[in-house]
Design an enzyme around this catalytic site. Structure first.
Site, PDB file in Angstrom:
ATOM      1  N   LYS A  63      43.970  37.310  32.657  1.00 16.30           N
ATOM      2  CA  LYS A  63      42.521  37.122  32.739  1.00 16.30           C
ATOM      3  C   LYS A  63      42.007  37.649  34.074  1.00 16.30           C
ATOM      4  O   LYS A  63      42.498  37.267  35.139  1.00 16.30           O
ATOM      5  CB  LYS A  63      42.162  35.640  32.592  1.00 16.30           C
ATOM      6  CG  LYS A  63      40.661  35.348  32.696  1.00 16.30           C
ATOM      7  CD  LYS A  63      40.367  33.880  32.420  1.00 16.30           C
ATOM      8  CE  LYS A  63      38.902  33.549  32.654  1.00 16.30           C
ATOM      9  NZ  LYS A  63      38.599  32.117  32.371  1.00 16.30           N
ATOM     10  N   LYS A 104      45.776  34.420  35.783  1.00 16.89           N
ATOM     11  CA  LYS A 104      44.366  34.750  36.036  1.00 16.89           C
ATOM     12  C   LYS A 104      44.204  35.143  37.500  1.00 16.89           C
ATOM     13  O   LYS A 104      44.804  34.534  38.382  1.00 16.89           O
ATOM     14  CB  LYS A 104      43.497  33.539  35.693  1.00 16.89           C
ATOM     15  CG  LYS A 104      42.016  33.700  35.982  1.00 16.89           C
ATOM     16  CD  LYS A 104      41.258  32.431  35.570  1.00 16.89           C
ATOM     17  CE  LYS A 104      39.804  32.460  36.022  1.00 16.89           C
ATOM     18  NZ  LYS A 104      39.077  31.214  35.644  1.00 16.89           N
ATOM     19  N   ASP A 130      42.200  26.149  32.864  1.00 11.28           N
ATOM     20  CA  ASP A 130      42.390  27.136  33.929  1.00 11.28           C
ATOM     21  C   ASP A 130      42.710  26.382  35.218  1.00 11.28           C
ATOM     22  O   ASP A 130      41.815  25.881  35.896  1.00 11.28           O
ATOM     23  CB  ASP A 130      41.126  27.977  34.133  1.00 11.28           C
ATOM     24  CG  ASP A 130      40.942  29.051  33.069  1.00 11.28           C
ATOM     25  OD1 ASP A 130      41.565  28.944  31.995  1.00 11.28           O
ATOM     26  OD2 ASP A 130      40.135  29.979  33.298  1.00 11.28           O
TER      27      ASP A 130
END
Length: 261
Positions: A222, A193, A130
């Site tokens: 996400k 995300k 991430d």
């Protein structure tokens, strides 16, 4: 926080539910973008990255995180790079993936530094990364730098790790959210995300819907931060989220509401 016209969001959400395919490769850790007709707390663990990113997290805390992830069958644990090796050892053979943040939480370091951090995390056992986008570059219109940043981490991941980019939606305009998602899609990333959880606000269903509309059915979305209850989780999934990042997953699947964002 950027406010988006309610009618626009409703239109986007309708289009998401009407147009997006239900078949996204399970191997990528991406679930069907249309929410189940009936979503229950028992359905949530497969969406959750069980997260611990606090600076004062101790080895005992990381061990507890991993034990909980196995007990509740969460999709992954999400940790800082220095904790990846411990997680990989504890979770070996369990089916729970290890996710490492990179360039966290500001995203302002060089692409070279992020690429090195990525390679180190993968070497230690991370199967997902991430990364935080260079938000300052996006805000200043330096699109080339944003593209180079994402591409460098994509290259560092190769086929060894799934790659998500945190765009920090609370700091972006609607146009910037769309542009960041387009860059991520063009660079071959696997997920976009919403948030680090360390900025001014977390995810909203409105931003999730906008991101889903922009990236289409193939990429994951996400939602992180702002997921405080089962209702919050269900709203994010309905808006198009295929993964949820939260440190409160256990409370959420038990029907409790957690504090903070």
């Amino acid at each position: 926080m950027v406010m988006i016209d309610k009618e626009l969001i409703e239109k986007i959400t309708r289009e998401v539910l009407e147009q997006i395919s239900r078949t996204i490769p399970a191997a990528q850790g991406v679930h069907p973008v249309s929410a189940p007709v009936s979503l229950s707390p028992a359905d949530l663990p497969k969406y959750i990255d069980h997260t611990l990113l606090k600076a004062d997290a101790k080895p005992a805390d990381i061990e507890k995180l991993c034990n909980e992830a196995q007990q509740y069958h969460f999709f992954s644990v999400c940790v800082n790079g220095s904790n990846v090796a411990q997680c990989a050892k504890l979770l070996a053979g369990s089916g729970v993936k290890v996710c490492s943040v990179v360039g966290f939480p500001l995203g302002a370091m060089s692409a070279k530094a992020k690429a090195y951090e990525t390679s180190a995390a993968i070497e230690d056992g991370a199967g997902e990364i991430d990364m935080v986008m260079n938000i300052g570059a996006m805000k200043s219109g330096n699109i080339k730098l944003v593209e180079e940043d994402m591409s460098a981490i994509r290259k560092a991941c190769g086929s060894a790790a799934l790659l998500k980019v945190i765009i920090e939606t609370c700091l972006l305009s609607t146009e910037e959210i769309i542009k960041a998602c387009e860059i991520a899609k063009n660079a071959g990333l696997d997920f976009v995300k919403t948030s680090t959880g360390f900025s001014t606000a977390g995810a909203t269903p409105e931003h999730v819907a906008l991101m889903r509309k922009t990236v289409g059915p193939v990429m994951g979305v996400k939602a992180a931060g702002g997921v405080r209850s089962f209702d919050d989780a269900a709203a994010m999934i309905k808006a198009g989220a295929t993964r949820l990042g939260t440190s409160g997953g256990i409370s959420i699947i038990k029907g409790q509401t957690i504090k903070g964002y």
